[in-house]
Design a protein around this motif. Structure first.
Motif, PDB file in Angstrom:
ATOM      1  N   LEU A 256     -31.414  53.093  89.937  1.00 45.18           N
ATOM      2  CA  LEU A 256     -30.290  52.269  90.379  1.00 45.18           C
ATOM      3  C   LEU A 256     -30.713  50.883  90.856  1.00 45.18           C
ATOM      4  CD1 LEU A 256     -28.368  55.039  92.331  1.00 45.18           C
ATOM      5  CD2 LEU A 256     -27.858  54.134  90.052  1.00 45.18           C
ATOM      6  N   ALA A 257     -31.996  50.695  91.093  1.00 38.79           N
ATOM      7  CA  ALA A 257     -32.516  49.408  91.563  1.00 38.79           C
ATOM      8  C   ALA A 257     -33.860  49.153  90.880  1.00 38.79           C
ATOM      9  CB  ALA A 257     -32.677  49.427  93.082  1.00 38.79           C
TER      10      ALA A 257
ATOM     11  N   SER B 131     -25.746  50.727 100.789  1.00 39.68           N
ATOM     12  CA  SER B 131     -26.320  52.068 100.816  1.00 39.68           C
ATOM     13  C   SER B 131     -26.952  52.281 102.190  1.00 39.68           C
ATOM     14  CB  SER B 131     -27.368  52.207  99.712  1.00 39.68           C
ATOM     15  OG  SER B 131     -27.846  53.528  99.644  1.00 39.68           O
TER      16      SER B 131
ATOM     17  N   GLN C 199     -34.173  56.644  91.239  1.00 40.31           N
ATOM     18  CA  GLN C 199     -32.965  57.086  90.552  1.00 40.31           C
ATOM     19  C   GLN C 199     -32.547  56.114  89.449  1.00 40.31           C
ATOM     20  OE1 GLN C 199     -30.314  57.347  93.918  1.00 40.31           O
ATOM     21  NE2 GLN C 199     -30.857  59.474  94.336  1.00 40.31           N
TER      22      GLN C 199
ATOM     23  N   ARG D 255     -35.696  55.661  97.019  1.00 37.91           N
ATOM     24  CA  ARG D 255     -34.875  56.634  96.276  1.00 37.91           C
ATOM     25  C   ARG D 255     -34.025  55.926  95.216  1.00 37.91           C
ATOM     26  NH1 ARG D 255     -33.268  59.451 101.498  1.00 37.91           N
ATOM     27  NH2 ARG D 255     -34.957  60.911 101.798  1.00 37.91           N
ATOM     28  N   LEU D 256     -33.426  54.806  95.590  1.00 37.05           N
ATOM     29  CA  LEU D 256     -32.607  54.059  94.629  1.00 37.05           C
ATOM     30  C   LEU D 256     -33.454  53.605  93.442  1.00 37.05           C
ATOM     31  CD1 LEU D 256     -30.479  51.906  97.106  1.00 37.05           C
ATOM     32  CD2 LEU D 256     -29.739  53.929  95.827  1.00 37.05           C
TER      33      LEU D 256
ATOM     34  N   ARG E  96     -34.821  54.873 101.691  1.00 37.74           N
ATOM     35  CA  ARG E  96     -33.573  54.762 100.926  1.00 37.74           C
ATOM     36  C   ARG E  96     -33.735  53.871  99.698  1.00 37.74           C
ATOM     37  NH1 ARG E  96     -30.063  57.417  98.814  1.00 37.74           N
ATOM     38  NH2 ARG E  96     -28.215  56.299  98.289  1.00 37.74           N
TER      39      ARG E  96
ATOM     40  N   VAL F 168     -27.714  45.603  95.909  1.00 34.76           N
ATOM     41  CA  VAL F 168     -27.435  46.740  96.779  1.00 34.76           C
ATOM     42  C   VAL F 168     -28.154  46.448  98.090  1.00 34.76           C
ATOM     43  CG1 VAL F 168     -27.683  49.225  97.156  1.00 34.76           C
ATOM     44  CG2 VAL F 168     -27.318  48.346  94.829  1.00 34.76           C
TER      45      VAL F 168
END
Length: 150
Positions: A23-24, A112, A21, A17-18, A14, A87
């Protein structure tokens, strides 16, 4: 390297993936050594690297042995980097408590879920993990009352 234990696979997938993407920009893996080395954090980081996350984007907190310590020790490292928002990735049953501990340390927290399918399949397991987390929160009511920073 040995094959990662099942709970660490979603806990690495997970956040990876972030990262991919966008996002992190950095991933902090937290968790100390259990019965045998390596640390939980190192196992998750190694898997994330195998999933294409650059090692330099991964940070480790390898001293913690509880959710409270995960948040406290991670907070020290995150503050040194100037982070204010995080996150938190964890099993869905554990996310509320994990989020609350990071809030207690002054972070704005998004969550998440990393689905551990073996915990979400059988009715008994759903009941057990829900009850376990509820008990943990009831034992530490100040955690449940944590609010996001203003």
């Amino acid at each position: 390297m040995a094959s990662p234990l099942p709970p660490f696979v979603p806990a690495s997938r997970r956040p990876s993936r972030l990262y991919h993407q966008g996002l992190a920009p950095r991933l902090l893996f937290s968790g100390g050594v259990g019965l045998h080395p390596p640390s939980e954090a190192r196992v998750m980081r190694d898997l994330a690297v195998r999933l294409g996350v650059p090692p330099e984007a991964c940070l480790l907190e390898e001293q913690s042995h509880s959710t409270e310590q995960n948040a406290r020790f991670s907070a020290e490292l995150l503050r040194s980097l100037g982070a204010r928002r995080v996150v938190v990735v964890s099993d869905p049953y554990h996310l509320l408590r994990a989020r609350q501990y990071f809030r207690l340390h002054g972070f704005e927290v998004a969550t998440s879920p990393a689905f551990l399918t073996e915990r979400n399949m059988r009715l008994f397991d759903c009941f057990y993990w829900t009850l376990r987390e509820a008990a943990a929160l009831l034992l530490h009511p100040h955690v449940l009352l944590a609010r996001k920073p203003s």
